[in-house]
Scaffold this motif. Structure first.
Motif, PDB file in Angstrom:
ATOM      1  N   GLY A   1       0.396  -1.374   0.019  1.00  0.00           N
ATOM      2  CA  GLY A   1       0.385   0.521   0.060  1.00  0.00           C
ATOM      3  C   GLY A   1       0.915   1.273  -0.648  1.00  0.00           C
TER       4      GLY A   1
ATOM      5  N   GLU B   1       2.446   2.157  -3.336  1.00  0.00           N
ATOM      6  CA  GLU B   1       1.564   2.285  -4.162  1.00  0.00           C
ATOM      7  C   GLU B   1       0.764   3.898  -4.190  1.00  0.00           C
ATOM      8  N   CYS B   2       0.886   4.238  -2.527  1.00  0.00           N
ATOM      9  CA  CYS B   2       0.352   5.285  -2.765  1.00  0.00           C
ATOM     10  C   CYS B   2       1.722   6.418  -3.094  1.00  0.00           C
TER      11      CYS B   2
ATOM     12  N   THR C   1       1.310   7.158  -6.744  1.00  0.00           N
ATOM     13  CA  THR C   1      -0.064   7.753  -7.151  1.00  0.00           C
ATOM     14  C   THR C   1       0.478  10.064  -7.031  1.00  0.00           C
TER      15      THR C   1
ATOM     16  N   ARG D   1      -3.379   0.166  -1.238  1.00  0.00           N
ATOM     17  CA  ARG D   1      -4.276  -0.117  -2.656  1.00  0.00           C
ATOM     18  C   ARG D   1      -5.087  -0.572  -2.747  1.00  0.00           C
TER      19      ARG D   1
ATOM     20  N   ALA E   1      -5.272   4.691  -4.466  1.00  0.00           N
ATOM     21  CA  ALA E   1      -4.357   4.138  -2.908  1.00  0.00           C
ATOM     22  C   ALA E   1      -5.185   5.449  -1.722  1.00  0.00           C
TER      23      ALA E   1
END
Ligand code: ZN
Ligand code: ZN
Length: 411
Positions: free
Chosen positions: A79, A82-83, A86, A98, A152
């Protein structure tokens, strides 16, 4: 003469196991690839356990290890990276997820985990960011759209934990799950409650949103629920430049890889036409990498297509992709003053359609490198090379030594 810059090329999922479709060869050993073979001949080769023998790496944990950040220390879930990918500015301790936009039926069952492969969800994400209120928990959040149906979520506040489950049932025709604490504890209970509240509030907003009304009218699945997974706590990454004394950049189509770069302070260079697929603009990437090296000490470039072919089990396509990119790597042969490292991040055998722990071939080529007898870049030949068998976290220290930036241990 010594190289003073590093081009670090990761051929994602390049290595394989024997493929019946290729008469028992691997795609890499079956491919015609004069450029990679020449680089191998001019350098030193070996094989590498990106994490450790027998551990099947994800691309994320693999790239952390390759950059010298021990994934067992820095990685708690996909996660947070992934954040970062973005564009969310993740601070150490924030909890990241995510997310997917998905479709639930009026009866509350997940009927499409990708919401009709919706793209351009920015307005929906803005509505969630403006409409959801988690202040009763003392928690702030940032919710951002990613590519396609992806998004995200980042949580910031006191008393949060990444040890919570997902609401994603991972299949269609069933209800979303309730997020639960994965171990006993007040932080875990609180975080699960925050997540469930986020899902409840955002679902209401999405059900009422004009975009979804339009999608229903057009016969498309609405994006009316957020499925979240991959909870992790953002690690306290030492910036790459401070750790190694090298300025650098990342070139990759994969948001996960650019996210890792950003997490360690390596900016991402945008290149038109890179897709992370077999049709990617590899030529553009190579030119951009060479251009970056005019002003930077280090460039990490990831080429993704072979991994995709491996996941699809397409050995011939994987071999053909290797042959295609080989030609596009030709400008690397003329690169001066630069240590070129080429490796995989993990194997993606066509026979298992997923990552495996089979070690990956690695080559290092540049002035001052002790050349060995290896003249082909593949799984079998590299195993006979002078680097022998190394681990992923050893690669940056070896590279630093070769460009004379390593410090002496002792007198
Ligand atoms: Zn990978
Ligand atoms: Zn993969």
């Amino acid at each position: 003469m010594t190289a003073n810059k590093i081009l670090f090329l990761v051929l994602d999922g390049i290595s394989d196991r024997p493929c019946p479709a290729l008469g028992g060869k691997t795609p890499l050993s079956a491919a015609r690839k004069p450029v990679l073979d020449k680089l191998a001949a001019e350098g030193i080769c070996g094989i590498m356990d990106t994490i450790s023998p027998g551990v099947r790496p994800g691309s994320d944990t693999a790239h952390l290890a390759l950059l010298g950040y021990d994934p067992y220390r820095y990685y708690t879930g996909r996660g947070p990276l992934e954040c970062v990918g973005t564009g969310i500015d993740m601070k150490a301790g924030m909890i990241g997820f995510r997310c997917n936009y998905a479709t639930i039926s009026p009866q509350g069952q997940v009927i499409d985990r990708r919401a009709g492969r919706i793209h351009d969800t920015a307005a929906l994400s803005r509505a969630i960011q403006e409409g959801v209120d988690l202040s009763k928990f003392g928690v702030e959040f940032i919710f951002r759209s990613g590519a396609g149906h992806r998004a995200a979520l980042a949580l910031e506040g006191e008393g949060l934990s990444h040890c919570v489950s997902s609401n994603d049932p991972k299949k269609e025709g069933v209800s979303p799950l309730t997020v639960k604490a994965m171990r006993p504890g007040a932080k875990e209970e609180k975080t699960a409650a925050v997540c469930n509240e986020f899902v409840n509030q955002s679902t209401k907003i999405l059900f009422d949103h004009a975009i979804n009304a339009d999608r229903l009218k057009a016969g498309q699945n609405p994006a009316n629920i957020v499925l979240m997974r991959g909870a992790g706590e953002m690690g306290d990454f030492e910036p790459f430049q401070k750790k190694y004394g090298l300025s650098g950049s990342v070139i990759s189509a994969a948001s996960l890889i650019t996210g890792i770069g950003r997490a360690v302070g390596l900016p991402h260079i945008e290149i038109p036409g890179i897709t992370g697929s077999v049709n990617s603009n590899v030529k553009g990437k190579v030119a951009a990498a060479i251009n970056e090296l005019k002003t930077k000490d280090f460039v990490l470039m990831n080429i993704k297509g072979a991994d995709e072919s491996g996941h699809d089990g397409l050995a011939e396509q994987k071999r053909d992709f290797i042959e295609k990119i080989d030609g596009e790597l030709e400008p690397l042969l003329g690169l001066k003053d630069t240590l070129i490292i080429i490796c995989g991040d993990h194997s993606t055998p066509c026979t298992i359609k997923d990552h495996s722990a089979d070690p990956v071939p690695v080559l290092i080529r540049g002035d001052g490198v002790r050349m060995d007898d290896v003249v082909r870049y593949d799984e079998y030949t590299c195993a006979k090379g002078g680097l022998n068998r190394i681990t992923g976290t050893a690669l940056m220290p070896i590279a630093l030594d070769l460009i004379n930036k390593a410090h002496k241990f002792g007198a």
